[in-house]
Design a protein around this motif. Structure first.
Motif, PDB file in Angstrom:
ATOM      1  N   GLN A  83      42.511  28.595  19.557  1.00 22.79           N
ATOM      2  CA  GLN A  83      43.072  28.982  20.849  1.00 22.79           C
ATOM      3  C   GLN A  83      43.356  30.474  20.783  1.00 22.79           C
ATOM      4  OE1 GLN A  83      46.439  26.431  21.055  1.00 22.79           O
ATOM      5  NE2 GLN A  83      47.618  27.555  19.543  1.00 22.79           N
ATOM      6  N   PRO A  84      43.514  31.117  21.929  1.00 22.52           N
ATOM      7  CA  PRO A  84      43.793  32.556  21.895  1.00 22.52           C
ATOM      8  C   PRO A  84      45.045  32.847  21.072  1.00 22.52           C
ATOM      9  CG  PRO A  84      43.311  31.841  24.130  1.00 22.52           C
ATOM     10  CD  PRO A  84      43.443  30.596  23.297  1.00 22.52           C
ATOM     11  N   HIS A  85      44.951  33.855  20.223  1.00 20.40           N
ATOM     12  CA  HIS A  85      46.097  34.240  19.396  1.00 20.40           C
ATOM     13  C   HIS A  85      47.140  34.919  20.275  1.00 20.40           C
ATOM     14  CE1 HIS A  85      48.565  36.009  16.297  1.00 20.40           C
ATOM     15  NE2 HIS A  85      47.916  35.268  15.403  1.00 20.40           N
ATOM     16  N   PRO A  86      48.403  34.501  20.202  1.00 18.28           N
ATOM     17  CA  PRO A  86      49.419  35.051  21.104  1.00 18.28           C
ATOM     18  C   PRO A  86      49.751  36.527  20.872  1.00 18.28           C
ATOM     19  CG  PRO A  86      50.432  33.591  19.483  1.00 18.28           C
ATOM     20  CD  PRO A  86      48.939  33.470  19.310  1.00 18.28           C
ATOM     21  N   LYS A  87      49.433  37.065  19.704  1.00 12.06           N
ATOM     22  CA  LYS A  87      49.805  38.457  19.410  1.00 12.06           C
ATOM     23  C   LYS A  87      48.622  39.407  19.264  1.00 12.06           C
ATOM     24  CE  LYS A  87      54.074  37.117  17.182  1.00 12.06           C
ATOM     25  NZ  LYS A  87      54.801  36.983  15.938  1.00 12.06           N
ATOM     26  N   HIS A  88      47.438  38.894  18.956  1.00 14.53           N
ATOM     27  CA  HIS A  88      46.295  39.769  18.674  1.00 14.53           C
ATOM     28  C   HIS A  88      45.371  40.000  19.859  1.00 14.53           C
ATOM     29  CE1 HIS A  88      47.291  40.171  14.498  1.00 14.53           C
ATOM     30  NE2 HIS A  88      47.142  38.894  14.244  1.00 14.53           N
ATOM     31  N   GLY A  89      45.660  39.420  20.993  1.00  9.86           N
ATOM     32  CA  GLY A  89      44.844  39.677  22.172  1.00  9.86           C
ATOM     33  C   GLY A  89      43.750  38.656  22.396  1.00  9.86           C
ATOM     34  N   PRO A  90      43.031  38.782  23.507  1.00  9.94           N
ATOM     35  CA  PRO A  90      42.087  37.752  23.949  1.00  9.94           C
ATOM     36  C   PRO A  90      40.817  37.628  23.106  1.00  9.94           C
ATOM     37  CG  PRO A  90      41.969  39.659  25.390  1.00  9.94           C
ATOM     38  CD  PRO A  90      43.126  39.898  24.458  1.00  9.94           C
ATOM     39  N   LYS A  91      40.534  38.570  22.257  1.00  7.72           N
ATOM     40  CA  LYS A  91      39.317  38.495  21.429  1.00  7.72           C
ATOM     41  C   LYS A  91      39.548  37.775  20.103  1.00  7.72           C
ATOM     42  CE  LYS A  91      36.484  40.848  24.056  1.00  7.72           C
ATOM     43  NZ  LYS A  91      35.257  40.287  24.564  1.00  7.72           N
ATOM     44  N   VAL A  92      40.810  37.379  19.849  1.00  8.10           N
ATOM     45  CA  VAL A  92      41.147  36.761  18.569  1.00  8.10           C
ATOM     46  C   VAL A  92      41.577  35.314  18.787  1.00  8.10           C
ATOM     47  CG1 VAL A  92      42.618  36.884  16.520  1.00  8.10           C
ATOM     48  CG2 VAL A  92      41.875  38.991  17.664  1.00  8.10           C
ATOM     49  N   ALA A  93      40.961  34.410  18.027  1.00 11.15           N
ATOM     50  CA  ALA A  93      41.306  32.994  18.065  1.00 11.15           C
ATOM     51  C   ALA A  93      42.175  32.657  16.860  1.00 11.15           C
ATOM     52  CB  ALA A  93      40.044  32.148  18.041  1.00 11.15           C
ATOM     53  N   GLN A  94      43.125  31.781  17.067  1.00 15.88           N
ATOM     54  CA  GLN A  94      43.946  31.255  15.967  1.00 15.88           C
ATOM     55  C   GLN A  94      43.471  29.832  15.691  1.00 15.88           C
ATOM     56  OE1 GLN A  94      48.173  31.115  16.789  1.00 15.88           O
ATOM     57  NE2 GLN A  94      48.597  31.612  14.663  1.00 15.88           N
ATOM     58  N   ILE A  95      43.294  29.495  14.425  1.00 22.81           N
ATOM     59  CA  ILE A  95      42.679  28.220  14.046  1.00 22.81           C
ATOM     60  C   ILE A  95      43.674  27.283  13.368  1.00 22.81           C
ATOM     61  CG2 ILE A  95      41.904  29.032  11.774  1.00 22.81           C
ATOM     62  CD1 ILE A  95      39.251  27.482  12.299  1.00 22.81           C
ATOM     63  N   ALA A  96      43.439  25.988  13.538  1.00 18.07           N
ATOM     64  CA  ALA A  96      44.161  24.949  12.800  1.00 18.07           C
ATOM     65  C   ALA A  96      43.157  23.857  12.459  1.00 18.07           C
ATOM     66  CB  ALA A  96      45.297  24.382  13.637  1.00 18.07           C
ATOM     67  N   THR A  97      43.280  23.309  11.249  1.00 24.26           N
ATOM     68  CA  THR A  97      42.335  22.305  10.753  1.00 24.26           C
ATOM     69  C   THR A  97      43.111  21.171  10.089  1.00 24.26           C
ATOM     70  OG1 THR A  97      40.795  24.101  10.242  1.00 24.26           O
ATOM     71  CG2 THR A  97      40.327  21.953   9.255  1.00 24.26           C
ATOM     72  N   PHE A  98      42.716  19.942  10.386  1.00 25.60           N
ATOM     73  CA  PHE A  98      43.386  18.779   9.815  1.00 25.60           C
ATOM     74  C   PHE A  98      42.346  17.727   9.446  1.00 25.60           C
ATOM     75  CE2 PHE A  98      46.081  20.787  12.981  1.00 25.60           C
ATOM     76  CZ  PHE A  98      47.179  21.130  12.204  1.00 25.60           C
ATOM     77  N   ALA A  99      42.412  17.243   8.213  1.00 23.55           N
ATOM     78  CA  ALA A  99      41.513  16.179   7.749  1.00 23.55           C
ATOM     79  C   ALA A  99      42.348  14.966   7.360  1.00 23.55           C
ATOM     80  CB  ALA A  99      40.680  16.651   6.567  1.00 23.55           C
ATOM     81  N   ARG A 100      41.789  13.788   7.596  1.00 25.96           N
ATOM     82  CA  ARG A 100      42.491  12.546   7.277  1.00 25.96           C
ATOM     83  C   ARG A 100      42.910  12.540   5.811  1.00 25.96           C
ATOM     84  NH1 ARG A 100      43.556   8.311   9.821  1.00 25.96           N
ATOM     85  NH2 ARG A 100      42.100   8.675  11.528  1.00 25.96           N
ATOM     86  N   VAL A 101      44.137  12.110   5.559  1.00 28.82           N
ATOM     87  CA  VAL A 101      44.662  12.011   4.206  1.00 28.82           C
ATOM     88  C   VAL A 101      43.737  11.114   3.381  1.00 28.82           C
ATOM     89  CG1 VAL A 101      46.611  11.200   2.812  1.00 28.82           C
ATOM     90  CG2 VAL A 101      47.039  12.381   4.986  1.00 28.82           C
ATOM     91  N   GLY A 102      43.380  11.601   2.200  1.00 31.91           N
ATOM     92  CA  GLY A 102      42.511  10.848   1.299  1.00 31.91           C
ATOM     93  C   GLY A 102      41.027  10.991   1.600  1.00 31.91           C
TER      94      GLY A 102
END
Length: 161
Positions: free
Chosen positions: A70-89
């Motif tokens: 999603q757009p990074h709240p501090k770095h401006g519209p050209k920067v995306a902030q990422i989150a990644t989640f994988a099932r436990v195990g």
């Protein structure tokens, strides 16, 4: 096992919340400390028209992981902030690699120029994951206060698109 990666939709929010809540309950790999609901994730998903969500599932449709930018709240519209989640195990099966390929392609098409990852400094698997995708260190946040009041350091990494 064959992995299938696709864009996530509203009907995926409850299974994504279940997967994420397992990770939150274990602790130590996410900055999140409170459980989430499908409705909360649906709100995050629609917070910006430039949010890009992908899920990975197996042949039977079981959710194995998800990733979003999603757009990074501090770095401006050209920067995306990422989150990644994988099932436990289920880590180490190529889930994160497949998700990142889809995210990277979609982020470029959306006009992002780089992706920011903020990883807890004590999350060795997360640090390894982003390093192996080609993310490079660019900073650190010391004493980041989590929702439960505890303090952790975060490593800042970037991936240039």
């Amino acid at each position: 096992m064959t992995l299938h990666v696709r864009r996530a939709g509203a009907l995926d929010c409850a299974p994504m919340a279940d997967l994420l809540n397992q990770i939150i309950a274990i602790g130590g790999t996410t900055a999140m400390t409170q459980p989430v609901t499908g409705d909360i994730l649906a709100g995050w998903m629609t917070r910006s028209p430039r949010s890009l969500w992908h899920i990975a599932e197996d042949d039977g449709g079981t959710l194995l992981g998800f990733q979003y930018v999603q757009p990074h709240p501090k770095h401006g519209p050209k920067v995306a902030q990422i989150a990644t989640f994988a099932r436990v195990g289920r880590t180490g099966l190529g889930i994160g690699s497949a998700l990142f390929e889809a995210t990277k392609t979609a982020a470029r098409a959306e006009g992002y120029t780089w992706i920011d990852a903020e990883i807890r400094a004590d999350n060795s698997s997360g640090l390894t994951y982003y390093q192996s995708r080609g993310f490079e260190d660019y900073g650190r946040i010391e004493g980041y206060r989590l929702g439960d009041g505890s303090l952790v350091d975060k490593r800042l990494k970037r991936y240039d698109l």
